[in-house]
Design a protein around this motif. Structure first.
Motif, PDB file in Angstrom:
ATOM      1  N   ARG A 206     -22.197  -2.507   9.258  1.00 29.81           N
ATOM      2  CA  ARG A 206     -22.998  -1.303   9.377  1.00 29.81           C
ATOM      3  C   ARG A 206     -24.405  -1.551   8.848  1.00 29.81           C
ATOM      4  N   ASN A 207     -25.285  -0.602   9.123  1.00 31.56           N
ATOM      5  CA  ASN A 207     -26.656  -0.696   8.634  1.00 31.56           C
ATOM      6  C   ASN A 207     -26.696  -0.301   7.157  1.00 31.56           C
ATOM      7  N   PRO A 208     -27.000  -1.240   6.237  1.00 29.74           N
ATOM      8  CA  PRO A 208     -26.963  -0.906   4.812  1.00 29.74           C
ATOM      9  C   PRO A 208     -28.059   0.056   4.387  1.00 29.74           C
ATOM     10  N   ARG A 209     -29.082   0.245   5.218  1.00 31.16           N
ATOM     11  CA  ARG A 209     -30.196   1.122   4.858  1.00 31.16           C
ATOM     12  C   ARG A 209     -30.187   2.431   5.652  1.00 31.16           C
ATOM     13  N   GLU A 210     -29.072   2.718   6.321  1.00 30.06           N
ATOM     14  CA  GLU A 210     -28.957   3.966   7.071  1.00 30.06           C
ATOM     15  C   GLU A 210     -28.961   5.152   6.120  1.00 30.06           C
ATOM     16  N   ARG A 211     -29.879   6.067   6.300  1.00 33.84           N
ATOM     17  CA  ARG A 211     -29.960   7.259   5.465  1.00 33.84           C
ATOM     18  C   ARG A 211     -29.093   8.377   6.039  1.00 33.84           C
ATOM     19  N   GLY A 212     -28.547   9.182   5.154  1.00 29.69           N
ATOM     20  CA  GLY A 212     -27.785  10.335   5.590  1.00 29.69           C
ATOM     21  C   GLY A 212     -26.378  10.031   6.051  1.00 29.69           C
ATOM     22  N   ARG A 213     -25.877   8.819   5.820  1.00 27.77           N
ATOM     23  CA  ARG A 213     -24.520   8.490   6.228  1.00 27.77           C
ATOM     24  C   ARG A 213     -23.517   9.255   5.376  1.00 27.77           C
TER      25      ARG A 213
ATOM     26  N   GLY B 236     -23.931 -13.904  -1.194  1.00 26.34           N
ATOM     27  CA  GLY B 236     -24.647 -12.713  -0.755  1.00 26.34           C
ATOM     28  C   GLY B 236     -23.746 -11.497  -0.639  1.00 26.34           C
ATOM     29  N   TYR B 237     -24.373 -10.383  -0.346  1.00 27.76           N
ATOM     30  CA  TYR B 237     -23.683  -9.098  -0.266  1.00 27.76           C
ATOM     31  C   TYR B 237     -23.155  -8.855   1.144  1.00 27.76           C
ATOM     32  N   SER B 238     -22.096  -8.067   1.228  1.00 25.22           N
ATOM     33  CA  SER B 238     -21.697  -7.519   2.520  1.00 25.22           C
ATOM     34  C   SER B 238     -22.573  -6.289   2.794  1.00 25.22           C
ATOM     35  N   PRO B 239     -22.654  -5.848   4.042  1.00 24.97           N
ATOM     36  CA  PRO B 239     -23.629  -4.791   4.389  1.00 24.97           C
ATOM     37  C   PRO B 239     -23.156  -3.376   4.070  1.00 24.97           C
ATOM     38  N   TRP B 240     -22.777  -3.135   2.812  1.00 24.01           N
ATOM     39  CA  TRP B 240     -22.372  -1.791   2.429  1.00 24.01           C
ATOM     40  C   TRP B 240     -23.593  -0.898   2.281  1.00 24.01           C
ATOM     41  N   ASN B 241     -23.333   0.408   2.371  1.00 20.18           N
ATOM     42  CA  ASN B 241     -24.401   1.407   2.321  1.00 20.18           C
ATOM     43  C   ASN B 241     -24.342   2.117   0.968  1.00 20.18           C
ATOM     44  N   ALA B 242     -25.399   1.976   0.176  1.00 22.30           N
ATOM     45  CA  ALA B 242     -25.388   2.489  -1.197  1.00 22.30           C
ATOM     46  C   ALA B 242     -25.231   4.009  -1.240  1.00 22.30           C
ATOM     47  N   GLY B 243     -25.915   4.731  -0.364  1.00 21.27           N
ATOM     48  CA  GLY B 243     -25.793   6.177  -0.345  1.00 21.27           C
ATOM     49  C   GLY B 243     -24.400   6.631   0.027  1.00 21.27           C
ATOM     50  N   HIS B 244     -23.792   5.948   0.975  1.00 23.26           N
ATOM     51  CA  HIS B 244     -22.425   6.258   1.379  1.00 23.26           C
ATOM     52  C   HIS B 244     -21.460   6.017   0.232  1.00 23.26           C
ATOM     53  N   LEU B 245     -21.647   4.921  -0.513  1.00 27.74           N
ATOM     54  CA  LEU B 245     -20.786   4.634  -1.651  1.00 27.74           C
ATOM     55  C   LEU B 245     -20.911   5.715  -2.722  1.00 27.74           C
ATOM     56  N   ALA B 246     -22.128   6.179  -2.961  1.00 28.53           N
ATOM     57  CA  ALA B 246     -22.329   7.232  -3.960  1.00 28.53           C
ATOM     58  C   ALA B 246     -21.539   8.480  -3.586  1.00 28.53           C
ATOM     59  N   GLU B 247     -21.527   8.832  -2.312  1.00 27.35           N
ATOM     60  CA  GLU B 247     -20.767  10.006  -1.876  1.00 27.35           C
ATOM     61  C   GLU B 247     -19.271   9.771  -2.004  1.00 27.35           C
TER      62      GLU B 247
END
Length: 456
Positions: A25-32, A215-226
């Motif tokens: 996934r796109n790690p910088r996708e906003r609003g996920r 390196g990192y896998s492409p996780w989304n930081a905002g999604h993880l926070a939710e």
């Protein structure tokens, strides 16, 4: 034409769950946001946390304090760690196709199987044996083996993160063999418990080492926070469930009274205060800009999930005391005050890890917050010491209400203090960190690039 937009492609993506590429996934996708599948997966953890909380309360009522705590820590870690690993993978590669859905449902079955093994775990611990047992291990393996298969799939279909994916395959595989051996090889209790601790540390440390290398896998930081916030809400639900059970037992025994209303209000206040305090930590806002801070932030949650659910166990213990007796007022005070104090401290540590700041000016507020909790313990210690709570005894219900009310007062002070001074602390910490970064790289605060989230 009607002028309405054609949603054929969206409908096909939403409704057709054939095999889809797992390219990350796109790690910088906003609003996920969280998907319905992830929410369904989380429902099994309601059962797991409730079972662990109930068993902890039951064992504490029997006086098996340290074995109960050991079994509880082991259970909460196993459940939380499996959830964390699935969530980490889903954030990076969740494509909601047929195979991903089946793998998720299989993991849900594993959670239920592990939950069936929890009573055996607590019973063995109470008899001085290892809390591990074959049923728990089978459940844990069912939870983890699908993750191995998913990481293998990600390694095949996402070449840019292949080494990272293979490292997770190796780590999870080694750990599962280790967990199985601890259940089938007859070893002294001390050796088995040491092996369990070593395996848990290996599972937590090895991914950090592998990430630094590959390196990192492409996780989304905002999604993880939710996602972490939602599981926190699930554990807070245990506090509400414990309050409901305690008040039901009290009203059945003595009918509705001012004390019953106070206990009901105090339990709900505790749950609301923990929720309020947790969401004063700006996890999503910060992680979307500093995703590299997600690793220490996530580990802080492992203990936090357990401490919040333990507040519910304290309320369950109160229910047992009112229905069956055998529990002292001091025991109830400790069962409520200690996990709430740990929760408050852990939320502060989570804030510190997230903002990379240790605000000493928060310590006076922390001491003021802990003062009513300490007072609750003192009341429990000096009121009929060594005797079990007996609602038939004059004044017992009043002192029980005072203890619960004092614990709730500590939670309220924490919320009020954060609202009055915590806001300014957070702003100062963020500005200080931004200024430090600007001085080191010659630029102001910016959105972290793929190096922090995708390992590119």
């Amino acid at each position: 034409m009607s002028g309405e937009p054609d949603i054929t492609d969206e409908l096909r993506q939403e409704l057709r769950h054939r095999i889809r590429p797992m390219r990350g996934r796109n790690p910088r996708e906003r609003g996920r946001t969280t998907t319905p599948l992830e929410l369904l997966y989380d429902l099994t953890y309601v059962v797991a946390f409730a079972a662990a909380s109930d068993l902890l309360a039951q064992q504490l009522s029997h006086g098996d304090i340290w074995p109960a705590l050991g079994a509880y820590v082991f259970a909460v870690w196993a459940v939380s760690w499996a959830w964390l690993n699935f969530t980490w993978f889903a954030s990076a590669y969740g494509n909601d196709d047929l195979l991903f859905r089946i793998a998720t449902i299989v993991q849900m079955i594993g959670v239920i199987v592990l939950t069936y093994g929890l009573p055996v775990s607590f019973e063995r611990a109470a008899h001085g044996e290892s809390p591990n047992n074959m049923l728990m291990v089978i459940g844990y393996i069912i939870m983890r083996v699908p993750q191995i298969l998913l990481w293998l799939r990600a390694a095949r279909e996402d070449p840019s993160h292949r080494k990272n994916a293979y490292s997770y395959v190796l780590i999870i595989s080694i750990a599962q063999v280790g967990w199985l051996l601890t259940a089938i090889v007859p070893l002294p209790v001390g050796v088995t418990v040491t092996a369990l601790v070593v395996l848990a540390l290996f599972e937590m440390i090895a991914p950090v080492v592998a990430t630094r290398s590959y390196g990192y896998s492409p996780w989304n930081a905002g999604h993880l926070a939710e996602r972490f916030a939602l599981l926190t809400l699930i554990t807070i639900g245990e506090v509400i469930a414990g309050t409901t059970a305690a008040v039901a037992a009290l009203t059945q025994e003595a009918g509705w009274s001012p004390e019953a209303v106070l206990i009901a209000s105090s339990g709900l206040v505790m749950a609301a205060a923990v929720w309020w305090t947790y969401f004063l930590v700006p996890s999503r806002l910060v992680l979307e800009r500093r995703p590299e801070r997600a690793f220490p932030w996530r580990y802080a949650h492992l203990a936090l999930f357990g401490s919040i659910a333990a507040i519910g166990a304290g309320l369950h213990l109160t229910t047992i005391a009112m229905e069956h007796g055998g529990v002292s007022l001091l025991g109830i005070a400790l069962a409520l005050a200690v996990p709430l104090a740990i929760t408050i401290v852990l939320i502060f540590l989570t804030w510190s890890v997230l903002l990379r700041s240790f605000d000493r000016t928060h310590l006076p507020l922390l001491l003021v917050t802990l003062a009513p909790l300490a007072a609750a313990v003192v009341v429990g210690a000096v009121t009929h010491p060594g005797e079990a709570v007996d609602l038939e005894q004059p004044g017992s219900l009043t002192t029980l209400s005072v203890v619960i009310g004092l614990v709730a007062a500590g939670a309220v002070i924490e919320v009020v203090g954060h609202e009055l001074v915590g806001y300014g602390h957070t702003l100062r910490a963020w500005r200080a960190g931004a200024a430090l970064q600007a001085g080191s790289v010659g630029a102001g605060p910016r959105l972290a690039d793929g190096d922090g989230a995708s390992g590119s």
